[in-house]
Design a protein around this motif. Structure first.
Motif, PDB file in Angstrom:
ATOM      1  N   THR A 579     -22.633 -12.115  58.595  1.00 24.25           N
ATOM      2  CA  THR A 579     -22.347 -12.272  57.282  1.00 24.25           C
ATOM      3  C   THR A 579     -22.593 -13.640  56.679  1.00 24.25           C
ATOM      4  N   THR A 584     -25.855 -10.383  51.382  1.00 29.64           N
ATOM      5  CA  THR A 584     -24.765 -10.709  50.033  1.00 29.64           C
ATOM      6  C   THR A 584     -24.835 -12.153  49.874  1.00 29.64           C
ATOM      7  N   GLU A 621     -17.713 -13.975  50.886  1.00 31.05           N
ATOM      8  CA  GLU A 621     -18.595 -12.700  51.065  1.00 31.05           C
ATOM      9  C   GLU A 621     -17.754 -11.390  50.839  1.00 31.05           C
ATOM     10  N   ARG A 625     -18.793  -8.471  48.083  1.00 29.71           N
ATOM     11  CA  ARG A 625     -19.102  -7.189  48.188  1.00 29.71           C
ATOM     12  C   ARG A 625     -18.103  -6.165  47.807  1.00 29.71           C
ATOM     13  N   VAL A 629     -20.842  -6.663  43.932  1.00 22.73           N
ATOM     14  CA  VAL A 629     -22.048  -6.232  44.496  1.00 22.73           C
ATOM     15  C   VAL A 629     -22.045  -4.530  44.440  1.00 22.73           C
TER      16      VAL A 629
END
Length: 630
Positions: A579, A584, A621, A625, A629
């Protein structure tokens, strides 16, 4: 509890897309699975999801006044609605239901914006007055219930109980606010009134917002604030007796419900005190629940069990898997924006457990902020004494230098971990407290953030969140940090955590220690009755001695902690690497890749404890996502 949404055309009478309004409303289905309703008319749409608590057969929303001129969508509980109803009936208003919703409708018609000052409870609501062509929104004084809003490029104003309702709208810009990123990595949450998105806001606690059709220059207005004005020569015994009496009354009015009711029982002072008072007010055993942890460092269940046994409660306890990290992904969807309090995991589980028994629970939240229960308050008062002894011209450079050269000894006994204290004493009082509560201190954020993000921040620093309150914060050092926490940590972290975790299970949480009348009174208590020597919540603990065992009142505070440090060196070791060092975070351009590598390697080697920064980055993160994203 419920969920509210709305769309308002500020400039005209455009047709509201009913299917879009429905999608916004259904995104909050979990907040009110019992019923749903929509209301549309030219230029306006209201939606509501209902969790039925009082007057189960009526009270459907959006609710209309009898003359049809006013429409309301409302989330919350107003505990003094019976008294207000009598007052409104005397003014000639007739009622069709027995719920508090209708009381708010006629309170608006009778008193206008001032109606909110008469409401005692937790609430977030919107009223449309067709005669006045006015939209009115309000949020309760302490921020127990949330309300988000934004103005769209097409002139429409949208609002909702959760951010996810607003993001359903295709015209909502989802541009991250760089200052919110700075705030998040400082506090672990994004303080009101900001959200992660530029131009999307939270209505602050104790604020209302009035928008007249055609008026684009609207601004929130504050209708309440807590004032710390200690009364001199207060007798400690009498103050304790009055505190218990006032809390008992706040508990009593929160025990009214037409559905099963209970309480969270952690085994700490506040929840145990609430349960003790509930037991004295109930003919039937109080339903209580708690969770236990396998690790004794985090486990308070034995203390909860002792309180349950003393008061013969219908107690339910379940053990949480010590490696209960399966919720990490789910939390990102629950909070809609970055949120880094890891106690959200056990809070989610205890709400899940409570819902098996009841629909309404009372909690002990708010005691630490109002009665000085946090250890950091004690350390702040120690630091303040040092600030008062040495002149600024000597103290600031001396302790700033000591803080820089003193090593960060995460592995050492606490007595040797003085770096943060030294750095705090080298700052003024407000900046020192900010440094003490920061998840990532200034120096760490400076290394974590890329040059691009620093340029975007244009010199902004998160300490400005505290500086907003310079004019209204009390002069007394303890009262000042209590006030700052009531404005920031309580609403942005604690109440946000409880609202989302409970609403995910359609569970209503009531908070007697945040009754605004009680909060106003507690603010008049002298600071030395709250923090006496090393003892926080002193007057409360003394007053509860007839109700609770000594070792429950005076044992060290534990809190809802989870073993992050061990997780990140053990079962989540690879996930942390994937991660923090993955695409990302890297693709945002906001973080220094070399420093991310440093955090991972130093923590996993055991040289540093970077569990708080790592958790913050994991949750950030996951937010990216899930929301930005793809």
């Amino acid at each position: 509890m419920c969920g509210v949404v709305g769309i308002f055309d500020i400039r005209g009478l455009s047709e509201i897309d009913r299917s879009l309004l429905s999608r916004m409303n259904e995104s909050q289905f979990h907040r009110g699975p019992d019923e749903g309703g929509l209301h549309t008319e030219p230029g306006l749409g209201f939606g509501h999801r209902r969790l039925s608590i009082i007057d189960l057969s009526s009270g459907q929303q959006p609710m209309h006044s009898q003359d049809g001129n006013v429409v309301l969508t409302y989330n919350g509980e107003v505990y003094n609605f019976p008294e207000l109803r009598l007052e409104l009936e005397a003014l000639g208003y007739g009622f069709r239901t027995h719920c508090d919703t209708e009381v708010i409708l006629y309170a608006w018609q009778a008193w206008g914006e001032a109606c909110v000052e008469r409401l005692r409870g937790m609430f977030a609501f919107a009223i449309w007055d067709r005669v006045k062509q006015t939209l009115f929104l309000a949020r309760d004084r302490l921020g127990v219930k949330p309300l988000f809003y934004a103005e769209l490029p097409n002139g429409h104003f949208i609002f909702g109980s959760e951010l996810k309702a607003l993001t359903q709208h295709p015209l909502l810009p989802k541009d991250p606010d760089p200052t919110a990123i700075e705030d998040y990595f400082s506090f672990g949450y994004i303080p009101d009134p900001k959200t992660i998105y530029r131009g999307v806001y939270k209505l602050e606690p104790g604020y209302c917002l009035t928008i007249k059709r055609g008026d684009v220059n609207f601004r929130p207005k504050q209708y309440w604030d807590v004032t710390f004005k200690p009364v001199a020569n207060v007798n400690a015994v009498e103050a304790g007796e009055e505190l218990v009496s006032r809390l008992r009354e706040a508990v009593k009015i929160r025990m009214v419900a037409d559905v099963p009711l209970g309480a969270f029982l952690s085994g700490g002072v506040d929840s145990s005190g609430v349960v003790a008072l509930m037991a004295g007010l109930s003919d039937d055993p109080v339903n209580t629940c708690s969770i236990s942890f396998g690790d004794p460092k985090f486990n308070e269940s034995e203390f909860a069990a002792r309180v349950a046994e003393r008061y013969h409660t219908a107690h339910r306890v379940e053990q949480v898997d010590p490696d209960d990290f399966s919720l990490i992904e789910q939390l990102a969807g629950l909070y809609d924006e970055p949120y880094a309090d890891s106690s959200a995991l056990p809070t989610y589980r205890v709400c899940e457990l409570a819902k098996k028994q009841v629909t309404v629970v009372l909690s002990g939240d708010g005691g630490d902020e109002n009665l000085a229960g946090y250890r950091r308050y004690r350390w702040h008062t120690y630091e303040e004494r040092m600030r008062s002894i040495l002149p600024d011209a000597l103290r600031m450079p001396l302790f700033s230098t000591l803080g820089k050269v003193y090593p960060k000894l995460d592995w050492a006994p606490k007595v040797f971990r003085a770096k943060t204290t030294l750095e705090s004493i080298g700052r003024d009082s407000m900046a020192g407290y900010f440094h003490s509560v920061s998840v990532l201190p200034n120096a760490m954020r400076a290394e974590l953030f890329s040059e691009r993000l620093k340029r975007d921040l244009q010199g902004y620093q998160a300490v400005e969140v505290f500086h907003r309150y310079r004019e209204t914060a009390p002069d007394d050092p303890l009262s000042m940090v209590q006030y700052l926490d009531l404005k920031t940590y309580l609403v942005g972290d604690i109440l946000t955590k409880v609202d989302r975790a409970s609403m995910a299970h359609a569970l209503e949480v009531r908070v007697p220690l945040l009754d605004h009348k009680l909060v106003e009174w507690m603010a008049t208590l002298p600071p030395d009755l709250k923090l006496k020597g090393r003892e926080g919540k002193y007057v409360f603990k003394k007053a509860l001695e007839p109700y609770l065992p000594y070792d429950i009142l005076y044992r060290p505070k534990m809190g809802f902690s989870v073993p992050l440090s061990a997780w990140f060196r053990g079962p989540l070791k690879q996930r942390v690497r994937d991660t923090l060092l993955g695409d990302t975070l890297q693709n945002t351009g906001w973080f220094d890749s070399g420093y991310l590598q440093h955090i991972v390697s130093q923590h996993q080697s055991g040289l540093r404890d970077y569990s708080a920064p790592i958790w913050s980055l994991l949750m950030f993160e996951a937010f990216l996502r899930n929301n930005l994203v793809g």
